[in-house]
Design an enzyme around this catalytic site. Structure first.
Site, PDB file in Angstrom:
ATOM      1  N   PRO A 262     -18.548  15.805 -24.950  1.00  0.00           N
ATOM      2  CG  PRO A 262     -20.175  17.211 -26.213  1.00  0.00           C
ATOM      3  CD  PRO A 262     -20.430  15.317 -25.618  1.00  0.00           C
ATOM      4  N   GLY A 263     -18.559  17.765 -23.160  1.00  0.00           N
ATOM      5  CA  GLY A 263     -18.357  18.178 -21.693  1.00  0.00           C
ATOM      6  C   GLY A 263     -19.948  18.649 -21.036  1.00  0.00           C
ATOM      7  CB  CYS A 381     -28.526   8.748 -24.418  1.00  0.00           C
ATOM      8  SG  CYS A 381     -26.595   8.521 -25.981  1.00  0.00           S
TER       9      CYS A 381
END
Length: 446
Positions: A262-263, A381
């Site tokens: 999402p940025g 991740c």
């Protein structure tokens, strides 16, 4: 409906089982849909995450008192029992009768014929409470799997790389609720100013390990905080912040974030670049492009240019075009188990194998976009070697015009103990109190 909190928790748990939805996304959606109070939000969140974390151990107990195989049970009814067990054994201040009665009431909404079964199982469990911590398994792996509520394949996979003590501590950390970490928006505030502002409003806050990080404690709806609305911070784990820090983009450079939504990392890079230069941000979903735009606007950033593009496709117009590239690759997410406990139940070894193919394609495309002497930051991740070291080693064997960069000087002192040979940064929740994360940097030589 009187008991909205338990209903929402039950609905989410059932949807995770049936549709593989993400817990955090569904929680936010249903909080708004059912207009839950702050207390009900906290209660529902605790039940969802707690039940997911301990699902295997809870199921092991339930199976002791059920003549039916749990695989054959109605999903709604089974989750009614699960949340009852979680409240009885792992939550404080929830009376046993309330946990049982509400599970029975909720069962009647979608599986009324099984409400008596739910009632009987839970009452029988209460009469035999000592059974919760009794695991009668001689097989060591199966015993650890149940005790720490992780799938057996997880233990079989990681025992090849970690010693047993480390793996136990990792699983134990995965079962703890993470702290809420935020990144100070240095374009609008300093860490000291934001911290003082939060403290003045009675919000508990402490310094994170990174110079731009703060840890906020006991806060309700963070998106309604004025400081959030004003764009003074962005919610982001310190492990994720490290990717942008190590890529080290400079003001005026041209950068591409290949998997941007999402940025978080794109906006962090923009802050490091003092909102000067250009950041192209790819994402394959239009609604996520909108998220990048929304976050950029809130944070006061205007150098990010989101583009609706699939990073697995090579775009000739971007060849040899960028000073820096950030590739935070799609992965199994096994470093996020603290935050999204359902990941351990939804991911399989096949998923990991399939993802490595995508990761290799993305890295190959990135290598074509970067200029000579430019750099690529590869991060995930997750904590599997298949998706991390092995991807990089394979790439370097096939691309002799690239080399690993020594990132020692860019890694903050608090994390240097997690740096391998100066080139691979491996972060773990049990060691670093962050998400599990992998970071390295590649340089194009010619």
């Amino acid at each position: 409906m009187e008991d909205k909190a338990r209903y929402v928790a039950l609905k989410i748990l059932s949807e995770i089982d049936e549709k593989k939805v993400f817990s955090n996304i569904r929680l936010n959606q249903y909080f708004k849909k059912y207009n839950l109070s702050s207390l009900d939000r906290a209660f529902a969140t605790e039940i969802v995450y707690g039940t997911l974390r301990w699902k295997l151990k809870i199921d092991y107990l339930i199976q002791k008192f059920s003549k039916k195989d749990l695989k054959d049970l109605n999903v709604w009814a089974l989750n009614c029992i699960r949340i009852g067990v979680y409240q009885i054994f792992l939550m404080d201040k929830v009376p046993e009768f309330a946990a049982v009665n509400q599970s029975v009431v909720l069962c009647k909404l979608k599986a009324p014929r099984l409400s008596g079964f739910v009632n009987g199982i839970l009452r029988n469990i209460i009469r035999n409470k000592q059974e919760f911590d009794i695991i009668n398994e001689k097989d060591k792996t199966k015993y650890l799997s149940i005790k720490y509520s992780h799938p057996k394949w997880f233990i079989d996979y990681f025992i090849k790389y970690f010693d047993e003590n480390f793996l136990i501590h990792l699983m134990d950390a995965n079962n703890q609720a993470p702290e809420l970490t935020v990144r100070v928006n240095t374009l609008k505030s300093s860490k000291e100013n934001l911290k003082a502002k939060l403290i003045s409003r009675g919000i508990k806050v402490k310094d994170g390990q990174l110079k731009e990080s703060l840890i906020i404690e006991e806060v309700g709806q963070i998106e309604k905080m004025q400081e959030f609305i004003d764009g003074l911070f962005y919610v982001q784990d310190q492990s994720s912040m490290m990717a942008s820090i190590i890529l080290n983009p400079k003001p005026g450079e041209k950068v591409i974030d290949l998997c941007a939504a999402p940025g978080g990392k794109a906006t962090h890079m923009a802050e490091l670049m003092e909102n000067t230069g250009e950041i192209i941000a790819f994402d394959v979903h239009e609604h996520k492009i909108n998220l990048i735009n929304e976050n950029s606007k809130r944070l006061g950033i205007d150098i990010i240019k989101p583009m609706l593009k699939d990073a697995t496709v090579f775009y000739k117009e971007f060849e040899n075009n960028f000073d820096k590239i950030l590739l935070d690759a799609p992965c199994s997410g096994l470093g996020l188990i603290r935050k999204k406990p359902e990941i351990r139940w939804n991911v399989s070894l096949k998923n990991i194998k399939d993802l490595t193919k995508i990761q290799s394609i993305l890295l190959k495309n990135a290598s074509k976009y970067v200029k000579i002497n430019g750099e690529i930051l590869y991060s995930t991740c997750t904590i599997t070697k298949d998706e991390n070291e092995q991807i990089i080693e394979k790439f370097l064997n096939e691309n002799t015009n690239f080399e690993l960069v020594n990132i020692s000087e860019l890694v903050p002192i608090e994390f240097k103990n997690s740096l391998i040979d100066g080139t691979y940064l491996r972060l773990y929740p049990n060691i670093n109190n962050t998400d599990g994360f992998f970071i390295c940097k590649l340089k194009r030589l010619w």
